[in-house]
Design a protein around this motif. Structure first.
Motif, PDB file in Angstrom:
ATOM      1  N   LEU A   1       0.819  -1.214   0.000  1.00  0.00           N
ATOM      2  CA  LEU A   1       0.000   0.000   0.000  1.00  0.00           C
ATOM      3  C   LEU A   1       0.854   1.265   0.000  1.00  0.00           C
ATOM      4  O   LEU A   1       0.362   2.351   0.268  1.00  0.00           O
ATOM      5  CB  LEU A   1      -0.925  -0.013   1.229  1.00  0.00           C
ATOM      6  CG  LEU A   1      -1.803  -1.259   1.393  1.00  0.00           C
ATOM      7  CD1 LEU A   1      -2.576  -1.194   2.703  1.00  0.00           C
ATOM      8  CD2 LEU A   1      -2.748  -1.408   0.219  1.00  0.00           C
ATOM      9  N   VAL A   2       2.143   1.106  -0.269  1.00  0.00           N
ATOM     10  CA  VAL A   2       3.082   2.220  -0.183  1.00  0.00           C
ATOM     11  C   VAL A   2       3.688   2.524  -1.550  1.00  0.00           C
ATOM     12  O   VAL A   2       4.141   1.623  -2.245  1.00  0.00           O
ATOM     13  CB  VAL A   2       4.227   1.893   0.800  1.00  0.00           C
ATOM     14  CG1 VAL A   2       5.240   3.033   0.847  1.00  0.00           C
ATOM     15  CG2 VAL A   2       3.672   1.601   2.181  1.00  0.00           C
ATOM     16  N   LEU A   3       3.703   3.796  -1.925  1.00  0.00           N
ATOM     17  CA  LEU A   3       4.391   4.216  -3.151  1.00  0.00           C
ATOM     18  C   LEU A   3       5.725   4.875  -2.851  1.00  0.00           C
ATOM     19  O   LEU A   3       6.654   4.801  -3.653  1.00  0.00           O
ATOM     20  CB  LEU A   3       3.516   5.168  -3.966  1.00  0.00           C
ATOM     21  CG  LEU A   3       2.292   4.561  -4.652  1.00  0.00           C
ATOM     22  CD1 LEU A   3       1.524   5.634  -5.410  1.00  0.00           C
ATOM     23  CD2 LEU A   3       2.684   3.420  -5.579  1.00  0.00           C
ATOM     24  N   GLY A   4       5.824   5.539  -1.714  1.00  0.00           N
ATOM     25  CA  GLY A   4       7.071   6.237  -1.406  1.00  0.00           C
ATOM     26  C   GLY A   4       7.280   6.383   0.086  1.00  0.00           C
ATOM     27  O   GLY A   4       6.332   6.296   0.874  1.00  0.00           O
TER      28      GLY A   4
ATOM     29  N   VAL B   1       4.062   7.920   1.286  1.00  0.00           N
ATOM     30  CA  VAL B   1       2.993   8.129   0.313  1.00  0.00           C
ATOM     31  C   VAL B   1       2.220   6.825   0.217  1.00  0.00           C
ATOM     32  O   VAL B   1       2.785   5.782  -0.131  1.00  0.00           O
ATOM     33  CB  VAL B   1       3.528   8.518  -1.075  1.00  0.00           C
ATOM     34  CG1 VAL B   1       2.375   8.667  -2.073  1.00  0.00           C
ATOM     35  CG2 VAL B   1       4.346   9.798  -1.001  1.00  0.00           C
ATOM     36  N   LEU B   2       0.941   6.869   0.582  1.00  0.00           N
ATOM     37  CA  LEU B   2       0.095   5.673   0.625  1.00  0.00           C
ATOM     38  C   LEU B   2      -0.809   5.601  -0.596  1.00  0.00           C
ATOM     39  O   LEU B   2      -1.274   6.629  -1.091  1.00  0.00           O
ATOM     40  CB  LEU B   2      -0.764   5.689   1.887  1.00  0.00           C
ATOM     41  CG  LEU B   2      -0.026   5.848   3.219  1.00  0.00           C
ATOM     42  CD1 LEU B   2      -1.032   5.972   4.355  1.00  0.00           C
ATOM     43  CD2 LEU B   2       0.923   4.688   3.455  1.00  0.00           C
ATOM     44  N   LYS B   3      -1.071   4.382  -1.043  1.00  0.00           N
ATOM     45  CA  LYS B   3      -2.041   4.163  -2.122  1.00  0.00           C
ATOM     46  C   LYS B   3      -3.446   4.233  -1.549  1.00  0.00           C
ATOM     47  O   LYS B   3      -3.727   3.638  -0.509  1.00  0.00           O
ATOM     48  CB  LYS B   3      -1.865   2.759  -2.703  1.00  0.00           C
ATOM     49  CG  LYS B   3      -0.723   2.558  -3.648  1.00  0.00           C
ATOM     50  CD  LYS B   3      -0.871   1.158  -4.262  1.00  0.00           C
ATOM     51  CE  LYS B   3       0.448   0.589  -4.708  1.00  0.00           C
ATOM     52  NZ  LYS B   3       0.326  -0.848  -5.075  1.00  0.00           N
ATOM     53  N   LEU B   4      -4.328   4.900  -2.263  1.00  0.00           N
ATOM     54  CA  LEU B   4      -5.745   4.885  -1.903  1.00  0.00           C
ATOM     55  C   LEU B   4      -6.525   4.110  -2.954  1.00  0.00           C
ATOM     56  O   LEU B   4      -6.021   3.863  -4.056  1.00  0.00           O
ATOM     57  CB  LEU B   4      -6.272   6.307  -1.777  1.00  0.00           C
ATOM     58  CG  LEU B   4      -5.569   7.196  -0.738  1.00  0.00           C
ATOM     59  CD1 LEU B   4      -6.185   8.584  -0.720  1.00  0.00           C
ATOM     60  CD2 LEU B   4      -5.619   6.556   0.639  1.00  0.00           C
ATOM     61  N   PHE B   5      -7.741   3.737  -2.597  1.00  0.00           N
ATOM     62  CA  PHE B   5      -8.570   2.921  -3.488  1.00  0.00           C
ATOM     63  C   PHE B   5      -9.990   3.478  -3.515  1.00  0.00           C
ATOM     64  O   PHE B   5     -10.390   4.218  -2.616  1.00  0.00           O
ATOM     65  CB  PHE B   5      -8.588   1.470  -2.996  1.00  0.00           C
ATOM     66  CG  PHE B   5      -7.246   0.803  -3.053  1.00  0.00           C
ATOM     67  CD1 PHE B   5      -6.893   0.006  -4.131  1.00  0.00           C
ATOM     68  CD2 PHE B   5      -6.312   1.003  -2.043  1.00  0.00           C
ATOM     69  CE1 PHE B   5      -5.653  -0.594  -4.197  1.00  0.00           C
ATOM     70  CE2 PHE B   5      -5.055   0.401  -2.104  1.00  0.00           C
ATOM     71  CZ  PHE B   5      -4.730  -0.395  -3.178  1.00  0.00           C
TER      72      PHE B   5
END
Lengths: 467, 467
Positions: free
Chosen positions: B164-167, B211-215
């Motif tokens: 769930l992490v991009l950065g 930086v977290l991914k959202l859905f």
């Protein structure tokens, strides 16, 4: 010494598996004919043990190794440098599917398995392996796909190659074999090592096998083609459709007018999707495992968007959809007929794609009147292929010879300002090895070098690539 | 020297942000009261710069650091050792949400943000952050969630915290700040460093922001409760339902009779789901962003399975579903009333879960007649919580005191034989630091140590944990 080494290598893999001179040449150049190197030898391994022994032999003799699979790298990652002091270690003969566990939704494959074959084996077990690289599906090998963290068309829904791996088997630079072939969905028992080797382009070790995630096979799909004036519409439409269609959204591709014109010129059986000509088109695909029609949902999602959409069509018919996909999938091939161009494989946050196109276009048109920009790509991932050339072939040669560096600078400056990456899915290889130093945080480069030094102290793993 | 150090620390974070003695004690023990340590001081940082300066100060004085968030670790990862020579660096005050980009489906948060707050902020933007840890949602912090690669209920569909992490933003052991806060879906411009820090339990550096991914937010759901005799049915049913329901399958939890009995005893308002009592129950959830009823699809998928299902019910009503979920979500709490037990957090390939339960049960019942085994967990991820005790409290104390090591050996031996992990989602911390050496490939331990040595040569990052 060279002959001793070759004899020792032959003793490990068999003399028929060690090529030199003319026989080795085809493996020293990339498939597009952009990179030509020389190898002390090309060695073919048949199993992991042979890879380990060859690596130990090379380590003892301080001979560098270029791991090679299908050799379809677009940035010279899988060919040797020119001096002829490296060997190519080709894993194509390691093409066994070691295990398939449909109940666990996993399969264990060797590095030399061709991607198309991996997908077929999954399908025969009523499962999907979603990595899809249109251009090289039948040539690229899974070891290379993982070593370069391949992207492609399935990323929006299934992630990059990295996200499709549960476990790895890797031969380390000292010849030890790390058996990390776990097929676990959860494992918090220490550092995650597999992600270090995935995407390292063979500079930290040689991936010899992997446990891949499989998925249920989609049973229904719908495709839309949407005409718009401006990528800014595409950015908002993507967020809008994703919020309605969720995980069924499986592709969101951008195609510019300039891309289409090239396709029409060189690809038979392609035609304007609509009576009118538009500046940009989107190809949007929705697919689902649950059997139920998706076209109505996709249609109403697009209708509900409001102003900005000039014209669109939706179909649940696979053949009709394929005629639209032809327009997208043939862009790269069609471009070859137009001569070379200055290619970019960039990514920015999805929300900044329109800004990237607008600013890069403006900068280039200002600097090079009449320049042709072919813009297309995986908009859903913020990954745009952005290719720059002069329409006139004669002009173009000079233009590229003189301006390639300057054009890259213009484009990459915009990428930098938007928090993007100058290599979204193709990797660094030889092509961007120097450039990346100008765009990546020195601290990050430093961390990468420290890790390289720790795992490969003698620098024998694919030197001249990445770092 | 200690006072000099404390003065220097106070000069960085302010004297109100440096606790010692009694005031520090609450931060030196874990929330369950299993681990008690001593700290030279507990230091609260308000921003990344302060973290960097504290780390530099500690590095100069060779003082070890225990990074701490909500301190909800179940394995003593977030508390100091006993000598009192380490400091606790608590990041709870760094709780700003730096940015939300709904169009990019990302948000940038600081390490001290509480998980529940992160989820709320996403919802306010009509987005979902899917990480869900029922027990600690309101206390755990995202920095800890990422440092331990938290799992929880959403993994089957959305993956572990790592996915769930991009950065990341990380303060390195030498105090340098790595700004890897990229919000890109694709970036193949070098080694993936973020995955090294995620799940490292603070032993390689301190995660200060991400930086977290959202859905998209699910709009419809259906829940089934299914009674079965044998986990072997569950294994096949999961594969069957997944092939039909695909990505809509969002939970597949196993609950044993022994777990239910404890819940009924201690949790008011819980009752048998069916008139008859059964050995095992499954809680299966299907949810989707596309608005459409899911209960029929789930019902027919279960009906289509055939023999082995004793009784089942499906509902699309959220409250009815919640009464079933209550049975699953209260197991851990209910267990506390029954006294301590020997807990295991294991994973095996999903296809081997039934084998694990059968073989571990057999071994334990043979060795310890009358033993009580409470079996439940995230079957969809192959992650079983497997807790062993004696029904009689008096007996139990002696049993655990004398047999804990032997019980672990029996259970972990089965895990090993099935290619599983002795730590699926809780991590190693202090609890399994020694044990892991017996179960993990020495080569992998060696690689981990080399990476630790490279990034943290003075061993100042959370020593005594993981390695």
């Amino acid at each position: 010494m060279a002959t001793d080494f070759l004899d020792a290598a032959a003793a490990i893999v068999g003399s028929d598996a060690v090529l030199t001179g003319e026989a080795a040449a085809p493996y020293c150049a990339d498939k597009r004919g952009r990179y030509f190197g020389n190898a002390l030898a090309v060695v073919f391994s048949s199993d992991t043990q042979q890879v380990a022994e060859i690596v130990k032999l090379c380590s003892a003799n301080r001979i560098a190794i270029v791991p090679q699979g299908g050799n379809t790298s677009l940035c010279g990652a899988s060919v040797p440098l020119s001096e002829g002091r490296q060997i190519v270690l080709n894993l194509s003969r390691m093409n066994r599917i070691r295990a398939i566990d449909p109940v666990n939704y996993t399969m264990t494959v060797e590095a030399g398995c061709i991607l198309a074959g991996v997908r077929e084996a999954a399908e025969q077990n009523n499962r999907l392996f979603p990595l899809e690289l249109t251009a090289t599906l039948d040539h690229c090998e899974i070891g290379g796909n993982l070593s370069t963290n391949a992207g492609g068309n399935g990323v929006l829904r299934y992630g990059n190659a990295r996200d499709l791996v549960l476990g790895l088997e890797v031969v380390l630079p000292d010849g030890r074999i790390w058996n990390g072939l776990r097929s676990l969905r959860k494992d918090n028992s220490g550092y995650d090592l597999k992600h270090l080797f995935i995407g390292a382009e063979g500079t930290l070790g040689i991936i010899t096998a992997a446990v891949l995630k499989l998925f249920p096979r989609p049973q229904s799909s719908a495709t839309a083609i949407v005409a718009i004036t401006d990528p800014a519409i595409a950015v908002r439409l993507l967020a809008h459709i994703r919020a309605i269609c969720g995980d069924t959204l499986s592709a969101f591709e951008l195609v510019s007018r300039s891309s289409l014109d090239i396709v029409f010129r060189h690809v038979p059986g392609t035609a304007e999707p609509f009576a009118k000509r538009y500046e940009y088109y989107l190809l949007i695909q929705s697919s689902d495992v649950l059997q139920r029609p998706l076209d109505d949902a996709l249609r109403s999602a697009i209708q509900g968007f409001g102003a900005g959409i000039l014209e669109f069509a939706v179909t649940a018919d696979v053949e009709a959809a394929e005629s639209w996909w032809k327009l997208r999938k043939n862009i790269s091939d069609a471009q070859k007929h137009e001569g070379i161009s200055i290619k970019h494989d960039i990514s920015v946050p999805v929300s900044r794609v329109a800004e990237f196109v607008a600013r890069a276009d403006a900068a280039l048109h200002a600097a090079y009147p009449g320049v042709r920009i072919v813009t297309f790509g995986h908009m859903g991932d913020g990954n745009i292929h952005y290719n720059v050339s002069m329409p006139d072939a004669g002009q173009n040669e000079i233009f590229i010879a003189q301006q390639e560096g300057a054009v890259n600078k213009l484009v990459y400056q915009v990428v930098r300002e938007l928090g993007g990456s100058i290599s979204a899915e193709h990797g660094l290889g030889q092509l961007k090895r120097d450039t990346i130093r100008e765009y990546k945080d020195p601290l990050e480069m430093d961390l990468m070098r420290n890790i390289k030094q720790t795992l490969d102290p003698h620098g024998l793993m694919n030197p001249g690539k990445v770092l």
